[in-house]
Structure formats: C-alpha cells, structure tokens
Design a protein around this motif. Structure first.
Motif, PDB file in Angstrom:
ATOM      1  N   GLU A 159       7.662  -4.073  -1.870  1.00  0.00           N
ATOM      2  CA  GLU A 159       7.180  -4.736  -0.654  1.00  0.00           C
ATOM      3  C   GLU A 159       5.761  -5.266  -0.841  1.00  0.00           C
ATOM      4  O   GLU A 159       5.498  -6.441  -0.659  1.00  0.00           O
ATOM      5  N   CYS A 160       4.839  -4.386  -1.185  1.00  0.00           N
ATOM      6  CA  CYS A 160       3.438  -4.789  -1.284  1.00  0.00           C
ATOM      7  C   CYS A 160       3.002  -5.013  -2.734  1.00  0.00           C
ATOM      8  O   CYS A 160       1.898  -5.500  -2.977  1.00  0.00           O
ATOM      9  N   CYS A 204       4.712   1.422   3.189  1.00  0.00           N
ATOM     10  CA  CYS A 204       5.750   0.439   3.495  1.00  0.00           C
ATOM     11  C   CYS A 204       6.979   1.123   4.082  1.00  0.00           C
ATOM     12  O   CYS A 204       7.626   0.594   4.973  1.00  0.00           O
ATOM     13  N   CYS A 249       6.566   2.009  -1.372  1.00  0.00           N
ATOM     14  CA  CYS A 249       5.546   3.048  -1.263  1.00  0.00           C
ATOM     15  C   CYS A 249       5.639   3.726   0.100  1.00  0.00           C
ATOM     16  O   CYS A 249       6.394   3.302   0.979  1.00  0.00           O
ATOM     17  N   CYS A 287       5.589  -0.903  -5.830  1.00  0.00           N
ATOM     18  CA  CYS A 287       6.322  -1.110  -4.593  1.00  0.00           C
ATOM     19  C   CYS A 287       6.872  -2.526  -4.532  1.00  0.00           C
ATOM     20  O   CYS A 287       6.183  -3.481  -4.871  1.00  0.00           O
TER      21      CYS A 287
HETATM   22 ZN   LIG Z   1       4.260  -0.866  -0.424  1.00  0.00          ZN
END
Ligand SMILES: [Zn+2]
Length: 43
Positions: A11-12, A34, A31, A9
């Motif tokens: 983002e994370c 997110c 994901c 992902c």
């Molecule tokens: Zn994520």
C-alpha cells in the motif's frame, strides 16, 4: 521452497517488520498502519 519475503508494504511501499507477519496472519502484504486504515482483521 525458496523463501524470500521482503518487508515492503504494497500500500505505502515502505518497509516494516510487520509486513511479513501480516502477510502470514491476514494474507495481505501490508504494514500495520495500512492494515488498521483498511480495517483488515483475521476471520
Ligand atoms: Zn503500509
């Protein structure tokens, strides 16, 4: 066509199976959790 899609992902930065699926469906490499937190839905 070289097909090397990883499942990290953006983002994370964790790995989920849903990341590559969301990339195809939503166009974002994120994901499921997110995606829900960003309220991204298919148009
Ligand atoms: Zn994520």
């Amino acid at each position: 066509m070289d097909k090397e899609i990883d499942n990290f992902c953006e983002e994370c930065e964790k790995e989920y199976e849903s990341v590559s699926q969301n990339l195809i469906i939503y166009g974002f490499k994120i994901c499921e959790s997110c995606r829900l937190s960003k309220n991204i839905f298919p148009i």
